[in-house]
Design a protein around this motif. Sequence first.
Motif, mmCIF file in Angstrom:
data_model
loop_
_atom_site.group_PDB
_atom_site.id
_atom_site.type_symbol
_atom_site.label_atom_id
_atom_site.label_comp_id
_atom_site.label_asym_id
_atom_site.label_seq_id
_atom_site.Cartn_x
_atom_site.Cartn_y
_atom_site.Cartn_z
ATOM 1 N N GLY A 157 -3.381 -4.677 1.128
ATOM 2 C CA GLY A 157 -4.497 -5.516 0.722
ATOM 3 C C GLY A 157 -4.619 -5.724 -0.764
ATOM 4 N N THR A 158 -4.003 -4.867 -1.570
ATOM 5 C CA THR A 158 -4.118 -5.001 -3.022
ATOM 6 C C THR A 158 -2.797 -5.310 -3.706
ATOM 7 O OG1 THR A 158 -3.830 -2.608 -3.346
ATOM 8 C CG2 THR A 158 -6.079 -3.425 -3.116
ATOM 9 N N LYS A 159 -1.668 -4.959 -3.081
ATOM 10 C CA LYS A 159 -0.387 -5.202 -3.737
ATOM 11 C C LYS A 159 0.695 -5.505 -2.723
ATOM 12 C CE LYS A 159 1.922 -1.096 -2.855
ATOM 13 N NZ LYS A 159 1.215 -0.824 -1.607
ATOM 14 N N ILE A 160 1.695 -6.248 -3.210
ATOM 15 C CA ILE A 160 2.918 -6.509 -2.453
ATOM 16 C C ILE A 160 4.051 -5.966 -3.296
ATOM 17 C CG2 ILE A 160 4.436 -8.281 -1.508
ATOM 18 C CD1 ILE A 160 1.780 -10.024 -1.348
ATOM 19 N N ALA A 161 4.710 -4.931 -2.808
ATOM 20 C CA ALA A 161 5.786 -4.281 -3.553
ATOM 21 C C ALA A 161 7.106 -4.549 -2.859
ATOM 22 C CB ALA A 161 5.539 -2.774 -3.645
ATOM 23 N N GLY A 162 8.161 -4.599 -3.635
ATOM 24 C CA GLY A 162 9.490 -4.787 -3.087
ATOM 25 C C GLY A 162 10.483 -3.908 -3.808
ATOM 26 N N LEU A 219 15.335 4.042 -4.778
ATOM 27 C CA LEU A 219 14.887 2.687 -5.085
ATOM 28 C C LEU A 219 15.559 2.247 -6.383
ATOM 29 C CD1 LEU A 219 12.828 3.657 -2.963
ATOM 30 C CD2 LEU A 219 11.071 2.432 -4.221
ATOM 31 N N LEU A 220 16.455 1.259 -6.272
ATOM 32 C CA LEU A 220 17.278 0.867 -7.415
ATOM 33 C C LEU A 220 16.678 -0.278 -8.212
ATOM 34 C CD1 LEU A 220 20.828 1.018 -5.783
ATOM 35 C CD2 LEU A 220 19.483 2.861 -6.809
ATOM 36 N N VAL A 221 16.035 -1.201 -7.557
ATOM 37 C CA VAL A 221 15.408 -2.353 -8.207
ATOM 38 C C VAL A 221 14.018 -2.495 -7.621
ATOM 39 C CG1 VAL A 221 15.543 -4.839 -8.621
ATOM 40 C CG2 VAL A 221 17.659 -3.501 -8.455
ATOM 41 N N ARG A 222 13.026 -2.730 -8.460
ATOM 42 C CA ARG A 222 11.647 -2.853 -7.993
ATOM 43 C C ARG A 222 11.051 -4.192 -8.411
ATOM 44 N NH1 ARG A 222 8.734 2.151 -6.970
ATOM 45 N NH2 ARG A 222 10.004 3.993 -7.371
ATOM 46 N N ALA A 223 10.072 -4.655 -7.633
ATOM 47 C CA ALA A 223 9.290 -5.840 -7.979
ATOM 48 C C ALA A 223 7.892 -5.666 -7.388
ATOM 49 C CB ALA A 223 9.948 -7.102 -7.435
ATOM 50 N N ARG A 224 6.928 -6.369 -7.961
ATOM 51 C CA ARG A 224 5.551 -6.175 -7.507
ATOM 52 C C ARG A 224 4.700 -7.388 -7.868
ATOM 53 N NH1 ARG A 224 2.293 -0.986 -7.019
ATOM 54 N NH2 ARG A 224 0.106 -1.561 -7.255
ATOM 55 N N ARG A 225 3.788 -7.735 -7.009
ATOM 56 C CA ARG A 225 2.762 -8.743 -7.256
ATOM 57 C C ARG A 225 1.451 -8.223 -6.684
ATOM 58 N NH1 ARG A 225 6.646 -10.761 -9.374
ATOM 59 N NH2 ARG A 225 7.285 -12.958 -9.486
ATOM 60 N N ALA A 226 0.345 -8.698 -7.247
ATOM 61 C CA ALA A 226 -0.958 -8.410 -6.650
ATOM 62 C C ALA A 226 -1.141 -9.289 -5.422
ATOM 63 C CB ALA A 226 -2.068 -8.680 -7.656
ATOM 64 N N THR A 227 -1.755 -8.736 -4.393
ATOM 65 C CA THR A 227 -2.128 -9.542 -3.234
ATOM 66 C C THR A 227 -3.309 -10.412 -3.640
ATOM 67 O OG1 THR A 227 -1.464 -7.749 -1.754
ATOM 68 C CG2 THR A 227 -2.850 -9.483 -0.824
ATOM 69 N N PRO A 228 -3.208 -11.728 -3.521
ATOM 70 C CA PRO A 228 -4.319 -12.584 -3.945
ATOM 71 C C PRO A 228 -5.604 -12.235 -3.201
ATOM 72 C CG PRO A 228 -2.345 -13.898 -3.536
ATOM 73 C CD PRO A 228 -2.054 -12.508 -3.035
ATOM 74 N N ALA A 273 2.992 -14.998 -3.111
ATOM 75 C CA ALA A 273 3.177 -13.717 -3.797
ATOM 76 C C ALA A 273 4.357 -12.955 -3.209
ATOM 77 C CB ALA A 273 1.893 -12.890 -3.703
ATOM 78 N N VAL A 274 4.495 -12.997 -1.875
ATOM 79 C CA VAL A 274 5.654 -12.365 -1.229
ATOM 80 C C VAL A 274 6.943 -13.014 -1.725
ATOM 81 C CG1 VAL A 274 6.828 -11.973 0.969
ATOM 82 C CG2 VAL A 274 4.341 -11.692 0.817
ATOM 83 N N ASP A 275 6.956 -14.354 -1.772
ATOM 84 C CA ASP A 275 8.148 -15.059 -2.237
ATOM 85 C C ASP A 275 8.465 -14.715 -3.689
ATOM 86 O OD1 ASP A 275 8.811 -16.315 0.141
ATOM 87 O OD2 ASP A 275 7.676 -18.144 -0.317
#
Length: 317
Positions: free
Chosen positions: A13-18, A27-36, A47-49
């Motif tokens: 509900g608050t973040k989308i992590a990859g 975990l070798l590469v990380r990415a993150r966005r806030a869940t709108p 945000a997922v994309d």
Amino acid sequence: MQIDLVAALDIGGTKIAGALVDGTGALLVRARRATPPQGDAEAVMAAVDGVLADLMASGAWARVHSLGIGSAGPVDAAAGTVSPVNVPGWRGFPLVERVARTIGGLPVTLVGDGVAMTAAEHWRGAARGYDNALCLVVSTGVGGGLVLGGALHPGPTGNAGHIGHISVDLDGDVCPCGARGCVERIASGPNIARRALAAGWRPGPDGDDTAAAVAAAARSGDPVAAASYERAAQALAAGIAATATLVEIDIAVIGGGVAGAGEVLFAPLRRSLRDYATLSFVDGLTVAPAVMGADAGLVGAAAAALAARVPSQAVVG
């Protein structure tokens, strides 16, 4: 020898992590966005994309053979859809189809976040080495997942092991799910705090009325705060014992924010478990805190994708 990688998404509900995850769970590469917040379906998918675009921009993406998603639920793995309670824009949202489209048709595996946490704890955490385990996330809700016969058991829809909605008080309060006396209605963080406040506990000068503040008061000797945790522990023990009796688990691993209370929760939980897990094949059940922390969702999503790729084998490191 260079090994293939799995991509992983952890959606809440608050973040989308990859992340891109190797065969050891690193975990070798990380990415993150806030869940709108209050975003519509397409805003959340954007945000997922964005997270996926960051992962795909890595030179390591060429080694990715599949992707796992651990999502807040409910999920329907059979249909590939999600309807997270804390993501109101997604109701029956075709997440698997949309993610597969973004990543060029690679295989995508979807599980609930409780199942993802279970996969992580079995692969790299407190349940490692156990063939039969129940793992719980006790936080704003209570979720869980199962390992049976050495392999993750997500069930047909990806929700198997959802212990939070086992009824342990037949005449108890109505749960938001519609049933009565659910484990979640008694043992989740907000309900621990609600019960303590109703019984006369009051927060300190900072006004903190969360379950963490109740735990701090219990450590300081407040009997009302301690009683609220004891009631939560009793509910968890009853749910764990019922699960153990049904499928013969060897260990129950507990994570999530409420588990941060430590012995305020675990001491009465172990005592209560002796009252409920009484049959000979469950009375040796081990209870342990989770150890994977904030990375559990990503590691577990990767583990679920690996297990789906080779369903006859458990994921071990």
